[in-house]
Design a protein around this motif. Sequence first.
Motif, PDB file in Angstrom:
ATOM      1  N   ALA A 225       3.355  -1.322   4.154  1.00  0.00           N
ATOM      2  CA  ALA A 225       4.309  -2.079   4.128  1.00  0.00           C
ATOM      3  C   ALA A 225       5.970  -1.603   4.039  1.00  0.00           C
ATOM      4  O   ALA A 225       6.825  -2.253   4.945  1.00  0.00           O
ATOM      5  N   MET A 226       5.470  -0.339   3.174  1.00  0.00           N
ATOM      6  CA  MET A 226       7.366  -0.015   3.085  1.00  0.00           C
ATOM      7  C   MET A 226       7.467   0.533   4.089  1.00  0.00           C
ATOM      8  O   MET A 226       8.361   0.662   4.994  1.00  0.00           O
ATOM      9  N   ALA A 227       7.186   1.414   5.022  1.00  0.00           N
ATOM     10  CA  ALA A 227       7.160   2.010   6.645  1.00  0.00           C
ATOM     11  C   ALA A 227       7.556   0.846   7.344  1.00  0.00           C
ATOM     12  O   ALA A 227       8.488   1.012   7.874  1.00  0.00           O
ATOM     13  N   LEU A 228       6.966   0.067   7.381  1.00  0.00           N
ATOM     14  CA  LEU A 228       7.023  -0.757   8.308  1.00  0.00           C
ATOM     15  C   LEU A 228       8.547  -1.691   8.312  1.00  0.00           C
ATOM     16  O   LEU A 228       9.394  -1.659   9.013  1.00  0.00           O
TER      17      LEU A 228
ATOM     18  N   LEU B 267       8.672  -8.918   2.945  1.00  0.00           N
ATOM     19  CA  LEU B 267       8.345  -9.170   2.284  1.00  0.00           C
ATOM     20  C   LEU B 267       7.856  -8.247   1.489  1.00  0.00           C
ATOM     21  O   LEU B 267       7.688  -8.179  -0.402  1.00  0.00           O
ATOM     22  N   VAL B 268       8.765  -6.770   1.434  1.00  0.00           N
ATOM     23  CA  VAL B 268       9.298  -5.522   0.909  1.00  0.00           C
ATOM     24  C   VAL B 268      10.069  -6.128   0.249  1.00  0.00           C
ATOM     25  O   VAL B 268      10.410  -6.202  -1.760  1.00  0.00           O
ATOM     26  N   ALA B 269      11.642  -7.252   0.064  1.00  0.00           N
ATOM     27  CA  ALA B 269      11.957  -7.531  -0.184  1.00  0.00           C
ATOM     28  C   ALA B 269      11.703  -8.295  -1.848  1.00  0.00           C
ATOM     29  O   ALA B 269      12.253  -8.218  -2.959  1.00  0.00           O
ATOM     30  N   TYR B 270      10.811  -9.213  -1.603  1.00  0.00           N
ATOM     31  CA  TYR B 270      10.167 -10.242  -2.400  1.00  0.00           C
ATOM     32  C   TYR B 270       9.834  -9.755  -2.909  1.00  0.00           C
ATOM     33  O   TYR B 270       9.788  -9.588  -4.638  1.00  0.00           O
ATOM     34  N   ALA B 271       8.830  -8.451  -3.127  1.00  0.00           N
ATOM     35  CA  ALA B 271       8.119  -7.511  -4.244  1.00  0.00           C
ATOM     36  C   ALA B 271       8.774  -6.513  -4.750  1.00  0.00           C
ATOM     37  O   ALA B 271       8.469  -6.727  -5.904  1.00  0.00           O
TER      38      ALA B 271
ATOM     39  N   GLU C 272      -0.777   9.076  -0.427  1.00  0.00           N
ATOM     40  CA  GLU C 272       0.264   8.593   0.885  1.00  0.00           C
ATOM     41  C   GLU C 272      -0.827   7.832   2.052  1.00  0.00           C
ATOM     42  O   GLU C 272      -1.061   8.554   2.359  1.00  0.00           O
ATOM     43  N   THR C 273       0.142   7.520   2.326  1.00  0.00           N
ATOM     44  CA  THR C 273       0.055   6.879   4.166  1.00  0.00           C
ATOM     45  C   THR C 273       0.794   6.850   5.088  1.00  0.00           C
ATOM     46  O   THR C 273       1.825   7.507   4.840  1.00  0.00           O
ATOM     47  N   THR C 274       0.452   6.826   6.165  1.00  0.00           N
ATOM     48  CA  THR C 274       0.698   7.201   7.287  1.00  0.00           C
ATOM     49  C   THR C 274       0.287   5.984   8.487  1.00  0.00           C
ATOM     50  O   THR C 274      -0.804   5.883   8.856  1.00  0.00           O
ATOM     51  N   ILE C 275       1.717   6.048   9.274  1.00  0.00           N
ATOM     52  CA  ILE C 275       1.298   5.168  10.278  1.00  0.00           C
ATOM     53  C   ILE C 275       1.026   5.933  11.852  1.00  0.00           C
ATOM     54  O   ILE C 275       2.353   6.527  11.819  1.00  0.00           O
ATOM     55  N   ILE C 276      -0.408   5.822  12.026  1.00  0.00           N
ATOM     56  CA  ILE C 276       0.274   6.513  13.563  1.00  0.00           C
ATOM     57  C   ILE C 276      -0.394   5.359  14.543  1.00  0.00           C
ATOM     58  O   ILE C 276      -0.490   4.783  15.019  1.00  0.00           O
ATOM     59  N   ASP C 277      -0.321   6.395  15.498  1.00  0.00           N
ATOM     60  CA  ASP C 277      -0.495   5.776  17.493  1.00  0.00           C
ATOM     61  C   ASP C 277       0.141   4.812  17.598  1.00  0.00           C
ATOM     62  O   ASP C 277       0.266   3.608  17.109  1.00  0.00           O
ATOM     63  N   TYR C 278       1.041   4.886  18.330  1.00  0.00           N
ATOM     64  CA  TYR C 278       1.885   3.634  19.306  1.00  0.00           C
ATOM     65  C   TYR C 278       2.012   3.429  20.316  1.00  0.00           C
ATOM     66  O   TYR C 278       3.070   2.608  21.134  1.00  0.00           O
TER      67      TYR C 278
ATOM     68  N   VAL D 287      11.487   8.530   9.711  1.00  0.00           N
ATOM     69  CA  VAL D 287      11.471   7.409   8.692  1.00  0.00           C
ATOM     70  C   VAL D 287       9.877   7.531   7.961  1.00  0.00           C
ATOM     71  O   VAL D 287       9.047   8.260   8.631  1.00  0.00           O
ATOM     72  N   PRO D 288       9.842   7.769   6.885  1.00  0.00           N
ATOM     73  CA  PRO D 288       9.173   7.956   5.754  1.00  0.00           C
ATOM     74  C   PRO D 288       7.548   6.819   5.924  1.00  0.00           C
ATOM     75  O   PRO D 288       7.474   5.644   6.135  1.00  0.00           O
ATOM     76  N   GLY D 289       6.378   7.637   6.083  1.00  0.00           N
ATOM     77  CA  GLY D 289       5.563   6.782   6.277  1.00  0.00           C
ATOM     78  C   GLY D 289       4.987   7.178   7.822  1.00  0.00           C
ATOM     79  O   GLY D 289       3.812   6.198   8.040  1.00  0.00           O
ATOM     80  N   PHE D 290       5.920   7.539   8.940  1.00  0.00           N
ATOM     81  CA  PHE D 290       5.252   7.376  10.083  1.00  0.00           C
ATOM     82  C   PHE D 290       5.045   8.470  10.950  1.00  0.00           C
ATOM     83  O   PHE D 290       5.633  10.518   9.905  1.00  0.00           O
ATOM     84  N   ALA D 291       4.151   9.221  11.895  1.00  0.00           N
ATOM     85  CA  ALA D 291       3.628  11.020  11.599  1.00  0.00           C
ATOM     86  C   ALA D 291       4.954  11.957  12.390  1.00  0.00           C
ATOM     87  O   ALA D 291       5.576  11.225  12.221  1.00  0.00           O
TER      88      ALA D 291
END
Length: 662
Positions: free
Chosen positions: A417-420, A646-650, A473-479, A335-339
């Motif tokens: 937001a898009m990664a989530l 939220l992403v669909a609204y945007a 570029e953003t990356t979400i970490i620590d699950y 998934v783009p945006g994840f570690a």
Amino acid sequence: MSTRSPSPFSGHATMESNSKKSVAQRRVYGKRRANAPRAVFDGSPAREATSKKFVNVDPVKSIQTKLAEVTIDDMTPQEEVSEPPKCEDEEEESIEPTSQQSSLSSAVDSPDTEATESSVKSSSGKTKRTQTMMEVRIYNKSSKEPLEATAEATDTNSEPSTTSEATDALFEPTQSTTEPLSTAQDPTDEDQEKLNALEKRRAVRKKVPASRRSSGVVHDNKASEYVRPILNEALSPIAAQSIQKFGSWASRSANMFDVAKLAEGSYGEVYKLHLRDEAFRPVVSKSKLAKLKSYGDGVFKVVPLRAKSGPGSKKFTSIEEIVSEVKMLKYLDPVPGFARFREIHVVQGRFPESFQNAWDHYKKTKNDCMNPNPSNKRAYPDTQLWAVIEMDDAGCELEKFTWSSIFQIYDIFWGVAMALARAEEYAMFEHRDLHLGNVCIRSTREDGCMDPPTEHDVARQCSSSGFGISALETTIIDYSLSRADLLLSDDPSGLTEIASSDLDKKQLFDAIGEDEDEIMQRNTYRYMRATLYSGNPTETEKLPDIPGIWAEYSPRTNLVWLLFLLQSLLKNRKPEAQPQRKALAPCSPNTKTLKSTGDSLKAPKTKPLQGGISRLKNTLEDRLKSVLELLDLETGHEDMCCAADLVAYAMDSQWLGEEDFF
């Protein structure tokens, strides 16, 4: 873009009734690199890539076949050669190949063996005058008793720590016996020299044992059994084999990489490995150096594991929590945006010198070092077990980054937001701990510069939505606190395993905080709990704990954390630096007319550019303020239930383009 309905509460594993799709059928929105680099400590391929269907082969027959090809040619008339006798231990039934048989097969196919066979053959001779018989015995290293080539000698269910001893079986041909034929004569000088050379090669191979990478394995069956669920998640055979000694594990890269501590938390600590400069590393081949450079910088999350019993059995991270996090890391890797996940290791012992030096340097230079010193035997015993999660370097933590431009804020917020949104569609994912330390950023520019974009940078961008101008570029970490649905790839019926953590046991909801930022973060934990328990984030009165409730899917918690993220970005923005004007140079009255004429020619190009950038900044500011209203906990949009909404609204409002998401 539709969102999947929350799954009903059903314990740890549930069967999804709405969709019967496997992992391969799940769509991943967005683009990213196809493959992550392999772990730096393990050069062996992944287990998935090496898993093959083996053909039942009798090892004794395989050896006999190769030995039957060994002949000695001479100029004497050719005599009939009888077939070599079969080994007494040979069985008619075929058996599964094990690690013992694999090691024997590799020994037979090795270059040394080929050289032995070729040395026995004579290139000049055309006839045979003698028959060479060889007896082959397979000995166990400890007992020195012949191993029977039967199913009893193979135990496919044995632990890696025990099978490592079994693979020490020696391939030792006994002294060859030669039966002279009726026309036998004394061997020639050329034949005698070849036999002497053969004996020398055998002696050298016996004196110099082959190096083994498993020398750093901890032979403790009880400890290996305890951490077996973690080892089962490893990708390479070396990491999956058993517990490794911390010092031996780290020494594999000590000469090539520098170690630096990046951060720490209640879970453990994070370290980074960086390839040393050419002057401070040993000389290696070009191919190996290219491989190390392509590996890039790696990040290692070092987590002390809870002991099974005795001291340390009521603190540190449990086996189940690490397994849950690693499963999510592996599952969310596409998934783009994840570690990007590389490997999981289990090591034992004290910190090696390179990691200890990195810890000491962090202690001296940082004011947030709260964890005990790893060299303290009261804090960590000599037998301490550690889980080491190896990942790609995702860049700098957001809490350590200074942002000032609205372009940076816009890219950071919508990137998360898009990664989530992607993870919600892919795995019904909730992060549940999305503070600034769990968002990493890095620049996509060639020079890696993370400064705000200049006016020329903005003018060169062709973004129709305003997203991507800052090149961050953003990356979400620590699950470790997250929740996700993991479809079991080997089950076509669609069985789903829920990976989650019981947050009611973490003591997250009673703390207040010392400053404004920490108070806002602590309140967000309470808003998240209220969202799950009652559906209303503002009802923060703590309700009695409900066992198993944190396994349920409540994607609105992602919106609670996105609101916290946006508030933090806008609140902690630094003043944007204004471009400094150049000092006026003295000029004569004769050049006044020429100067003014030149300025009038440049003005039409500069003023429209500045005016367009200023209007774009105001537009992005207004959009983010509208997002704050949409996500307000009391008066927000009632149809906002998850990040995908939220992403669909945007996208409908043209705040984001389809090319930004897909």
